[in-house]
Design a protein around this motif. Sequence first.
Motif, short mmCIF file in Angstrom:
data_model
loop_
_atom_site.label_atom_id
_atom_site.label_comp_id
_atom_site.label_asym_id
_atom_site.label_seq_id
_atom_site.Cartn_x
_atom_site.Cartn_y
_atom_site.Cartn_z
N SER A 71 0.85 -1.20 0.00
CA SER A 71 0.00 0.00 0.00
C SER A 71 0.88 1.24 0.00
O SER A 71 2.05 1.19 0.39
CB SER A 71 -0.90 0.02 1.23
N PHE A 72 0.30 2.35 -0.41
CA PHE A 72 1.00 3.63 -0.45
C PHE A 72 0.06 4.70 0.07
O PHE A 72 -1.11 4.75 -0.32
CB PHE A 72 1.41 3.95 -1.90
N THR A 73 0.56 5.57 0.94
CA THR A 73 -0.24 6.67 1.49
C THR A 73 0.53 7.98 1.35
O THR A 73 1.74 8.02 1.60
CB THR A 73 -0.58 6.42 2.96
N THR A 74 -0.18 9.03 0.97
CA THR A 74 0.41 10.36 0.88
C THR A 74 -0.67 11.41 1.17
O THR A 74 -1.86 11.09 1.17
CB THR A 74 1.04 10.61 -0.51
N THR A 75 -0.25 12.61 1.43
CA THR A 75 -1.18 13.73 1.56
C THR A 75 -0.99 14.66 0.37
O THR A 75 0.08 14.70 -0.23
CB THR A 75 -0.97 14.51 2.87
N TYR A 76 -2.04 15.39 0.04
CA TYR A 76 -1.98 16.32 -1.08
C TYR A 76 -3.01 17.41 -0.89
O TYR A 76 -4.00 17.25 -0.20
CB TYR A 76 -2.19 15.59 -2.42
N ARG A 77 -2.78 18.53 -1.55
CA ARG A 77 -3.71 19.65 -1.52
C ARG A 77 -4.77 19.44 -2.58
O ARG A 77 -4.50 19.00 -3.69
CB ARG A 77 -2.97 20.96 -1.80
N CYS A 78 -5.99 19.79 -2.23
CA CYS A 78 -7.12 19.71 -3.17
C CYS A 78 -8.04 20.88 -2.84
O CYS A 78 -9.11 20.72 -2.26
CB CYS A 78 -7.85 18.38 -3.04
N ARG A 85 -7.85 22.73 1.23
CA ARG A 85 -8.10 21.40 1.77
C ARG A 85 -6.86 20.53 1.63
O ARG A 85 -6.19 20.55 0.60
CB ARG A 85 -9.26 20.73 1.01
N LEU A 86 -6.59 19.76 2.66
CA LEU A 86 -5.53 18.78 2.65
C LEU A 86 -6.18 17.41 2.72
O LEU A 86 -6.97 17.13 3.63
CB LEU A 86 -4.58 18.98 3.85
N HIS A 87 -5.89 16.58 1.75
CA HIS A 87 -6.48 15.23 1.68
C HIS A 87 -5.38 14.19 1.89
O HIS A 87 -4.21 14.45 1.68
CB HIS A 87 -7.12 15.00 0.30
N ARG A 88 -5.81 13.02 2.27
CA ARG A 88 -4.91 11.87 2.36
C ARG A 88 -5.40 10.82 1.38
O ARG A 88 -6.58 10.50 1.33
CB ARG A 88 -4.88 11.30 3.78
N MET A 89 -4.47 10.30 0.59
CA MET A 89 -4.79 9.25 -0.38
C MET A 89 -4.04 8.00 0.00
O MET A 89 -2.84 8.04 0.28
CB MET A 89 -4.35 9.68 -1.79
N THR A 90 -4.75 6.88 0.02
CA THR A 90 -4.14 5.58 0.23
C THR A 90 -4.50 4.70 -0.96
O THR A 90 -5.66 4.59 -1.33
CB THR A 90 -4.63 4.92 1.53
N VAL A 91 -3.48 4.10 -1.56
CA VAL A 91 -3.68 3.16 -2.66
C VAL A 91 -3.37 1.78 -2.10
O VAL A 91 -2.27 1.53 -1.58
CB VAL A 91 -2.73 3.47 -3.85
N THR A 92 -4.35 0.89 -2.19
CA THR A 92 -4.20 -0.48 -1.69
C THR A 92 -4.58 -1.44 -2.80
O THR A 92 -5.70 -1.40 -3.31
CB THR A 92 -5.13 -0.71 -0.48
#
Length: 96
Positions: A71-78, A85-92
């Motif tokens: 899995s991979f997790t990061t934060t990004y601006r949206c 807004r700051l979001h967190r994305m997790t790819v599993t």
Amino acid sequence: MSSPRLAYEIDKHAYVVAIEGGWDEFANQNNGAMALRTNVIGRPIWDFVSGLETKTFLNAVFFVCSNTGASFTTTYRCDSPHYRRLHRMTVTPLEA
């Protein structure tokens, strides 16, 4: 303002096959009628990603996750026009 938990599933060809959470609610709050789940499911994820750098980054993340099973997790601006807004994305990766 907090954002609802949203999730989508893509198949091995990068087509959106499922959406979970408050997806439509978030789209409606952001004047995103074209982003309602009925307009997203069945289409390639790349129809909704702009910018070569972003597409390249996501393609690499999807490739590594699907080939390693990690899995991979990061934060990004949206940001929206009215909110930062700051979001967190997790790819599993899924087993199938």
